[in-house]
Design a protein around this motif. Structure first.
Motif: not given
Length: 163
Positions: A82, A104, A122, A124-127, A150-151, A154
């Protein structure tokens, strides 16, 4: 025109390709929720940078010490991913004078995603959890697909607050 630049690792430049295709009127695989006539995007740079050498020479900063190296490919844990994604997004945004920078990177864990504009960021992370060193390719691809989706979501969130 909103200028976007990406510095990608685990997403292999696919975010840049999708942004460019959308901006030219032929989105690839992402189902965009914004109107291309309202959100005029320009991809000014899309770089794939998996290595320590690339970070230093192309993005011009000293990367965090990696947890591991695989043929100079940086491998971080999720917390460091991150931090590195944020540094990568900031660097590519600054180098290109883009309005939005995207970074990323993923090694061990769900990876790191950063989408940064002048007014908002923002992180975050992947799932999907995977370990670059030991997970089967199918898990690494699932993590990549989750990270791309996700990116781009966002990015849309940031764009809808810019106009």
């Amino acid at each position: 025109m909103i200028r976007i630049a990406t510095a990608e690792c685990f997403t292999h430049g696919k975010i840049a390709r999708e942004i460019h295709a959308f901006s030219q009127g032929y989105p690839l695989s992402y189902k965009w929720n914004i109107n291309p006539k309202i959100y005029r995007l320009s991809l000014v740079a899309g770089v794939f940078i998996p290595t320590i050498f690339g970070i230093k020479k192309i993005l011009g900063f000293e990367p965090l010490p990696p947890t591991d190296l695989v043929d100079d490919i940086k491998v971080y844990d999720e917390a460091a991913d991150k931090k590195m994604a944020k540094k990568m997004a900031e660097a590519i945004k600054e180098i290109t004078s883009a309005d939005i920078g995207i970074g990323t990177t993923a090694g061990i864990g769900r990876g790191g995603i950063a989408v940064i504009s002048d007014k908002r960021e923002i992180l975050s992370s992947s799932d999907v959890y995977a370990d670059l060193r030991s997970s089967p390719a199918s898990e690494i691809i699932k993590r990549q697909e989750s990270g791309i989706k996700k990116t781009l979501k966002f990015l849309e969130d940031i764009l809808t607050n810019m106009i």
